[in-house]
Design an enzyme around this catalytic site. Structure first.
Site, PDB file in Angstrom:
ATOM      1  N   LYS A   1       7.268  -0.120   6.228  1.00 18.66           N
ATOM      2  CA  LYS A   1       6.683   1.175   5.564  1.00 18.66           C
ATOM      3  C   LYS A   1       7.978   2.162   5.599  1.00 18.66           C
ATOM      4  O   LYS A   1       8.673   2.437   6.584  1.00 18.66           O
ATOM      5  CB  LYS A   1       5.610   1.636   6.880  1.00 18.66           C
TER       6      LYS A   1
ATOM      7  N   ASP B   1      -6.326  10.209  12.773  1.00 17.72           N
ATOM      8  CA  ASP B   1      -6.748   9.644  11.347  1.00 17.72           C
ATOM      9  C   ASP B   1      -7.281   8.250  11.527  1.00 17.72           C
ATOM     10  O   ASP B   1      -6.795   7.165  10.613  1.00 17.72           O
ATOM     11  CB  ASP B   1      -5.264   9.725  10.666  1.00 17.72           C
TER      12      ASP B   1
ATOM     13  N   GLY C   1       4.656   7.165   2.913  1.00 16.06           N
ATOM     14  CA  GLY C   1       5.614   6.655   2.148  1.00 16.06           C
ATOM     15  C   GLY C   1       4.925   5.376   1.454  1.00 16.06           C
ATOM     16  O   GLY C   1       3.454   5.141   1.476  1.00 16.06           O
ATOM     17  N   THR C   2       5.591   4.195   1.092  1.00 16.96           N
ATOM     18  CA  THR C   2       4.972   2.957   0.750  1.00 16.96           C
ATOM     19  C   THR C   2       5.373   1.982   1.568  1.00 16.96           C
ATOM     20  O   THR C   2       6.476   1.790   2.350  1.00 16.96           O
ATOM     21  CB  THR C   2       5.851   2.750  -0.755  1.00 16.96           C
ATOM     22  N   VAL C   3       4.209   1.097   1.814  1.00 18.65           N
ATOM     23  CA  VAL C   3       4.529  -0.227   2.345  1.00 18.65           C
ATOM     24  C   VAL C   3       4.795  -1.308   1.702  1.00 18.65           C
ATOM     25  O   VAL C   3       3.905  -1.455   0.958  1.00 18.65           O
ATOM     26  CB  VAL C   3       3.159  -0.454   3.388  1.00 18.65           C
TER      27      VAL C   3
ATOM     28  N   GLY D   1       0.833  -1.091   0.043  1.00 17.07           N
ATOM     29  CA  GLY D   1      -0.033  -0.025   0.066  1.00 17.07           C
ATOM     30  C   GLY D   1       0.758   1.257  -0.078  1.00 17.07           C
ATOM     31  O   GLY D   1       2.071   1.188   0.235  1.00 17.07           O
ATOM     32  N   LYS D   2       0.195   2.421  -0.497  1.00 16.86           N
ATOM     33  CA  LYS D   2       0.715   3.503  -0.271  1.00 16.86           C
ATOM     34  C   LYS D   2       0.018   4.690   0.530  1.00 16.86           C
ATOM     35  O   LYS D   2      -1.249   4.583   0.667  1.00 16.86           O
ATOM     36  CB  LYS D   2       1.196   4.192  -1.714  1.00 16.86           C
ATOM     37  N   GLY D   3       0.864   5.672   1.413  1.00 18.67           N
ATOM     38  CA  GLY D   3       0.019   6.579   2.122  1.00 18.67           C
ATOM     39  C   GLY D   3       0.956   7.877   2.095  1.00 18.67           C
ATOM     40  O   GLY D   3       1.852   7.835   1.408  1.00 18.67           O
TER      41      GLY D   3
END
Length: 327
Positions: A41, A137, A26-28, A21-23
């Site tokens: 992450k 969040d 950054g990227t996981v 995944g991405k957020g």
């Protein structure tokens, strides 16, 4: 807690081969440490969240432990390469599970168990940590599920009360409004600018949790889009359905009305209480946990099932108390 070199992280992730995944951070990536799967992450070089936030998350995760929070395995802090390593959650995030038409449909009991798990994690942050931690969040993509569909809150490390770390690190974190459209408390948005000197409080988290609970109940997104591309918030959609007096028009139709009507009404009432416009009228997470536990007990009584996971039947506030200033 273990510190890994960047070359070790490359080996763990098979040179960052599989993206989970991405957020904003950054990227996981998927990884393996020996025979154990992990999620890595990595901080994006272009991310607005920098070294201060990274250090704060690492410090926080060393001290906070609860079975409904994702577990911290280690970290990498090597020049521009910074990353956090978590336990791997085999069933991904809640949003994907609710919306994926190719996956098996979550029945009402599983949905209530997931809601109880997430509520317990948030209750622990609010009432089991000293000082309290505000997630800031809460959303369905930040609720992860393991192979047994046990739910755990993720990405709580970067988002804490300023008094948790009374330093410029905490001030830097807590003055930037965090959150995701659709889950943000409208009262908080109305009172403060995007960059605000007012930190979030637990009532903002409770609003966001209410939105997630409505998603669990309805199977809808936080923002529901119609054919004309207009959107309405999930809480407004539910409010418009309530006068019809038919809960089947609100609960995810894929469940095929296989649920206890009393537990469903109570879950709906809890969710709507959480998203009420007046923050002072929202329940505490202690109250939310108790009400959702009752919903789960009622549904299990209907089905005649024994609880396979007693998460939520006993408060776990004393598990892993976080205190950055021990005396």
């Amino acid at each position: 807690m273990l510190q890994y070199t960047y070359s070790e992280v490359q080996s763990i992730t098979n040179n960052f081969n599989v993206v989970l995944g991405k957020g904003g951070f950054g990227t996981v990536y998927h990884g393996r440490i020996g025979d154990t799967q992990a999620a890595v992450k990595m901080l994006s070089e272009t991310s607005s969240q920098g070294e201060k936030e990274f250090q704060a998350e690492a410090i926080l995760l060393m001290s906070v432990h609860h079975k409904n929070l994702t577990s911290f395995v280690g970290y990498c802090n090597e020049e521009k390469h910074k990353g956090i390593i978590y336990e791997y959650m085999a069933n991904g995030n809640l949003e994907k599970l609710l919306l994926d038409t190719n996956s098996s449909i979550l029945d009402w009991e599983k949905r209530l168990q997931i809601a109880c798990d997430a509520a317990h994690g948030l209750e622990y942050l609010h009432h089991g940590c000293k000082p309290p931690i505000i997630h800031r969040d809460i959303k369905s993509t930040n609720i992860l599920l393991n192979e047994r569909y046990q739910a755990k809150l993720a990405d709580f490390g970067l988002l804490l009360l300023s008094r948790a770390f009374p330093t410029e690190v905490a001030t830097h974190i807590s003055t930037a409004m965090a959150g995701t459209p659709g889950y943000l408390d409208p009262d908080f948005i109305g009172r403060y600018n995007i960059i605000s000197d007012k930190p979030s409080n637990e009532k903002n988290d409770i609003y966001s949790f209410g939105v997630v609970l409505l998603e669990i109940i309805t199977g809808q997104r936080a923002a529901i889009k119609y054919d004309n591309d207009e959107c309405t918030h999930i809480s407004e959609w539910v409010s418009l359905k309530l006068p019809e007096g038919n809960l089947a028009n609100i609960v995810d139709p894929r469940i095929l009305e296989d649920f206890d009507i009393n537990s469903a009404w109570k879950a709906k009432e809890v969710a709507m209480a959480c998203v009420t416009d007046t923050p002072s009228r929202r329940p505490t997470m202690n109250k939310v946990v108790m009400e959702l536990n009752d919903c789960l007990v009622t549904e299990r009584a209907r089905k005649g099932t024994e609880p396979s996971n007693l998460t939520g039947l006993v408060s776990l506030n004393l598990e892993g108390v976080y205190d950055p200033n021990p005396r």
